[in-house]
Design a protein around this motif. Structure first.
Motif, PDB file in Angstrom:
ATOM      1  N   ASP A  16       0.830  -1.317  -0.047  1.00 35.59           N
ATOM      2  CA  ASP A  16       0.017  -0.017   0.018  1.00 35.59           C
ATOM      3  C   ASP A  16       0.943   1.327   0.113  1.00 35.59           C
ATOM      4  N   LEU A  17       0.691   2.176  -0.956  1.00 38.56           N
ATOM      5  CA  LEU A  17       1.472   3.150  -0.983  1.00 38.56           C
ATOM      6  C   LEU A  17       0.846   4.460  -0.555  1.00 38.56           C
ATOM      7  N   ASN A  18      -0.508   4.686  -0.232  1.00 36.45           N
ATOM      8  CA  ASN A  18      -1.245   5.569   0.147  1.00 36.45           C
ATOM      9  C   ASN A  18      -0.658   6.559   1.032  1.00 36.45           C
ATOM     10  N   PHE A  19       0.062   5.617   2.007  1.00 40.16           N
ATOM     11  CA  PHE A  19       0.554   6.390   3.325  1.00 40.16           C
ATOM     12  C   PHE A  19       1.792   7.038   2.980  1.00 40.16           C
ATOM     13  N   LEU A  20       2.316   6.931   1.604  1.00 41.48           N
ATOM     14  CA  LEU A  20       3.744   7.615   1.370  1.00 41.48           C
ATOM     15  C   LEU A  20       3.452   8.889   0.840  1.00 41.48           C
ATOM     16  N   LYS A  21       2.120   9.078   0.042  1.00 39.18           N
ATOM     17  CA  LYS A  21       1.879  10.141  -0.868  1.00 39.18           C
ATOM     18  C   LYS A  21       2.130  11.691  -0.138  1.00 39.18           C
ATOM     19  N   ASP A  22       1.716  11.846   1.103  1.00 40.56           N
ATOM     20  CA  ASP A  22       2.113  13.196   1.673  1.00 40.56           C
ATOM     21  C   ASP A  22       3.425  13.296   2.309  1.00 40.56           C
ATOM     22  N   GLN A  23       4.412  12.398   2.336  1.00 43.64           N
ATOM     23  CA  GLN A  23       5.661  12.752   2.844  1.00 43.64           C
ATOM     24  C   GLN A  23       6.618  13.194   1.830  1.00 43.64           C
ATOM     25  N   PRO A  24       7.444  14.177   1.723  1.00 40.60           N
ATOM     26  CA  PRO A  24       8.300  14.960   0.752  1.00 40.60           C
ATOM     27  C   PRO A  24       9.130  13.658   0.423  1.00 40.60           C
ATOM     28  N   VAL A  25       9.552  13.983  -0.945  1.00 45.47           N
ATOM     29  CA  VAL A  25      10.719  13.062  -1.223  1.00 45.47           C
ATOM     30  C   VAL A  25      11.887  13.824  -1.290  1.00 45.47           C
ATOM     31  N   PHE A  26      12.857  13.117  -0.740  1.00 49.96           N
ATOM     32  CA  PHE A  26      14.047  13.894  -0.584  1.00 49.96           C
ATOM     33  C   PHE A  26      15.341  13.170  -1.550  1.00 49.96           C
ATOM     34  N   TRP A  27      16.060  14.010  -2.434  1.00 52.22           N
ATOM     35  CA  TRP A  27      16.700  13.439  -3.186  1.00 52.22           C
ATOM     36  C   TRP A  27      18.206  12.738  -2.510  1.00 52.22           C
ATOM     37  N   ILE A  28      18.462  11.705  -2.925  1.00 52.58           N
ATOM     38  CA  ILE A  28      19.625  10.928  -2.462  1.00 52.58           C
ATOM     39  C   ILE A  28      20.839  11.414  -2.994  1.00 52.58           C
ATOM     40  N   GLN A  29      21.612  12.608  -2.202  1.00 46.44           N
ATOM     41  CA  GLN A  29      22.378  13.369  -2.894  1.00 46.44           C
ATOM     42  C   GLN A  29      23.496  12.375  -3.552  1.00 46.44           C
ATOM     43  N   ASP A  30      24.051  13.046  -4.644  1.00 42.59           N
ATOM     44  CA  ASP A  30      24.947  12.239  -5.445  1.00 42.59           C
ATOM     45  C   ASP A  30      25.998  13.278  -5.793  1.00 42.59           C
ATOM     46  N   SER A  31      27.179  12.918  -5.238  1.00 42.61           N
ATOM     47  CA  SER A  31      28.332  14.006  -5.377  1.00 42.61           C
ATOM     48  C   SER A  31      28.682  14.336  -6.891  1.00 42.61           C
ATOM     49  N   SER A  32      28.539  13.260  -7.787  1.00 40.27           N
ATOM     50  CA  SER A  32      28.827  13.383  -9.071  1.00 40.27           C
ATOM     51  C   SER A  32      27.891  14.355  -9.961  1.00 40.27           C
ATOM     52  N   VAL A  33      26.748  14.224  -9.394  1.00 34.10           N
ATOM     53  CA  VAL A  33      25.699  15.157 -10.059  1.00 34.10           C
ATOM     54  C   VAL A  33      25.916  16.323  -9.577  1.00 34.10           C
ATOM     55  N   LEU A  34      26.127  16.612  -8.501  1.00 39.12           N
ATOM     56  CA  LEU A  34      26.454  17.771  -7.798  1.00 39.12           C
ATOM     57  C   LEU A  34      27.482  18.713  -8.558  1.00 39.12           C
ATOM     58  N   LYS A  35      28.415  17.852  -9.017  1.00 38.39           N
ATOM     59  CA  LYS A  35      29.649  18.594  -9.927  1.00 38.39           C
ATOM     60  C   LYS A  35      29.243  18.999 -11.322  1.00 38.39           C
ATOM     61  N   TYR A  36      28.040  18.517 -11.760  1.00 41.42           N
ATOM     62  CA  TYR A  36      27.785  18.707 -13.144  1.00 41.42           C
ATOM     63  C   TYR A  36      27.603  20.138 -13.405  1.00 41.42           C
ATOM     64  N   ASP A  37      27.365  21.193 -12.707  1.00 38.80           N
ATOM     65  CA  ASP A  37      27.364  22.616 -12.986  1.00 38.80           C
ATOM     66  C   ASP A  37      28.764  23.034 -13.056  1.00 38.80           C
ATOM     67  N   GLU A  38      29.567  22.543 -12.260  1.00 46.01           N
ATOM     68  CA  GLU A  38      30.924  23.026 -12.010  1.00 46.01           C
ATOM     69  C   GLU A  38      31.443  22.399 -13.100  1.00 46.01           C
ATOM     70  N   TYR A  39      31.379  21.435 -13.793  1.00 45.75           N
ATOM     71  CA  TYR A  39      32.005  20.887 -15.040  1.00 45.75           C
ATOM     72  C   TYR A  39      31.447  21.704 -16.271  1.00 45.75           C
ATOM     73  N   ILE A  40      30.237  22.052 -16.281  1.00 43.13           N
ATOM     74  CA  ILE A  40      29.829  22.726 -17.445  1.00 43.13           C
ATOM     75  C   ILE A  40      30.371  24.089 -17.317  1.00 43.13           C
ATOM     76  N   LYS A  41      30.465  24.603 -16.344  1.00 44.24           N
ATOM     77  CA  LYS A  41      31.049  26.093 -16.497  1.00 44.24           C
ATOM     78  C   LYS A  41      32.694  26.044 -16.823  1.00 44.24           C
ATOM     79  N   SER A  42      33.120  24.967 -16.491  1.00 43.22           N
ATOM     80  CA  SER A  42      34.433  24.826 -16.770  1.00 43.22           C
ATOM     81  C   SER A  42      34.946  24.458 -18.128  1.00 43.22           C
ATOM     82  N   GLY A  43      33.834  24.303 -18.835  1.00 40.95           N
ATOM     83  CA  GLY A  43      33.952  23.809 -20.397  1.00 40.95           C
ATOM     84  C   GLY A  43      34.382  22.353 -20.460  1.00 40.95           C
ATOM     85  N   LYS A  44      34.549  21.518 -19.390  1.00 43.05           N
ATOM     86  CA  LYS A  44      34.949  20.124 -19.449  1.00 43.05           C
ATOM     87  C   LYS A  44      33.956  19.201 -20.132  1.00 43.05           C
ATOM     88  N   LYS A  45      34.158  18.208 -20.956  1.00 41.46           N
ATOM     89  CA  LYS A  45      33.073  17.471 -21.392  1.00 41.46           C
ATOM     90  C   LYS A  45      32.985  16.179 -20.464  1.00 41.46           C
TER      91      LYS A  45
END
Length: 403
Positions: free
Chosen positions: A367-396
């Motif tokens: 039953d998934l109903n009880f989960l619907k009102d809970q906020p969903v949190f992003w399981i932070q991934d350091s490699s995703v967090l670095k994406y903007d840094e890589y883009i700004k630096s011009g790296k591929k």
């Protein structure tokens, strides 16, 4: 007009304001939610924006994580005349080998005798160049499952030598280091990753862990969508071997960006139970592989007859002028493919919804109903967090360049 109403209902801006580079993945994950049964909708619809936005995390991840890129493709033609086991550990060990360096600086190698593991049980051989001894298939699988793979997918690659030496008394006390020579991952592993992520999703449903359910679902949707792209199933993935450089983004991004809003039919039906996830993943990539030659051939033939000065133009993306395929040229390419991009997108939407649904069924339909009102949190991934840094630096991004 009906398609525009559907998109508006799903929360899309149909005026072309969506972020461009990740257009397809966001749309596929979002629309997949509407294929789910009523019992799953409270959870997934309440997480609609999260599933849409984070559909692109795997593409961001490859900028910082060394082994993310191979998770998105499989070169089917690389194994044309070879057996490719559907079991990950068997496939990995069939197309790679371990090399131990002993105290005398000799190389001791564990290698499979051949790659015909699909139907015939084969052993491996361990050799130091002077003598050799047989290593059972069971032991090789054990080594890869418990020592090689967990270490290989960690940024700090390290295989515990002491643990391995306990398996082979011939090597005890004689090994100084060990390395993996990999000729497997370079050709991609997407069907294996689909099955791996699916198994994680089943466990998340059993645990009723909302954060893991939604985070894994977002990633899984990305990999299933990628398996539906023909050039994700072919070594000539960006036309680099046929003087068609840039065709990957042309097929995968430019065509749907131009025509998906008003021309594509998103009525794909309800999610279906998948009897065999392994076969589903392999069937998807096989279907894509069969279309790869057609994708390249049609574009090559069209370029021969279309005026060169009408093939590439400046067009607007996010308020900037970008050098892209001209709209008329793109329309001609889309017409020649007779709905291929739309069909693969539809297949991806249904496939993503179906694999989410199957994981829920296999977990016992919690039953998934009880989960619907809970906020969903992003399981932070350091490699995703670095994406903007890589883009700004011009790296591929690491891995293949197809943007």
């Amino acid at each position: 007009m009906l398609f525009l109403i559907i998109l508006s209902f799903a929360g899309f801006k149909v005026s072309g304001e969506d972020d461009w580079g990740f257009f397809g993945h966001r749309r596929i994950n979002r629309l997949a939610v509407f294929t789910l049964p009523e019992e799953m909708m409270p959870l997934f619809k309440s997480s609609l924006d999260f599933l849409t936005e984070h559909a692109v995390d795997p593409d961001k991840r490859r900028y910082a994580f060394r082994l993310e890129a191979p998770r998105h493709y499989l070169d089917m033609d690389a194994y044309k005349d070879k057996c490719l086991p559907h079991n990950f550990a068997e496939a990995f060990s069939a197309y790679s080998h371990l090399e131990f360096i002993n105290n005398k600086n000799d190389t001791i190698r564990i290698n499979v005798t051949d790659t015909s593991w699909c139907n015939v049980s084969k052993s491996a051989v361990m050799t130091d160049g002077r003598s050799s001894w047989e290593v059972s298939k069971r032991d090789v699988r054990y080594i890869y499952n418990f020592f090689v793979l967990p270490s290989y997918y960690d940024d700090n690659y390290n295989i515990p030598i002491d643990s391995l030496s306990r398996l082979y008394t011939q090597l005890k006390g004689k090994m100084r280091s060990v390395r993996l020579v990999d000729h497997f991952t370079e050709h991609g592993i997407v069907p294996y990753v689909i099955e791996q992520q699916y198994n994680k999703l089943v466990k998340a449903f059993i645990a009723k862990d909302k954060d893991r359910i939604i985070n894994i679902s977002a990633d899984l949707g990305h990999y299933v969508a990628d398996a539906n792209v023909p050039l994700h199933a072919y070594s000539n993935y960006n036309g680099q071997k046929s003087d068609q450089y840039g065709i990957h983004a042309f097929w995968e991004s430019r065509i749907p960006e131009l025509f998906a809003d008003e021309q594509y039919d998103y009525f794909v039906g309800k999610a279906k139970y998948i009897k065999n996830i392994n076969e589903f993943a392999w069937q998807t990539i096989r279907e894509s592989g069969r279309l790869a030659d057609t994708v390249l051939l049609i574009e090559a033939e069209l370029r021969k007859i279309y005026p060169k000065d009408q093939q590439m133009c400046f067009d607007q993306r996010s308020g900037q002028a970008v050098w892209l395929q001209c709209r008329d040229f793109a329309a001609a390419y889309s017409d020649k493919m007779q709905g291929m991009v739309e069909n693969r997108m539809r297949n991806a939407i249904l496939g993503v919804g179906s694999i989410w649904y199957t994981a829920w069924v296999e977990s016992g339909k919690p039953d998934l109903n009880f989960l619907k009102d809970q906020p969903v949190f992003w399981i932070q991934d350091s490699s995703v967090l670095k994406y903007d840094e890589y883009i700004k630096s011009g790296k591929k991004g690491q891995g293949r360049d197809h943007e």
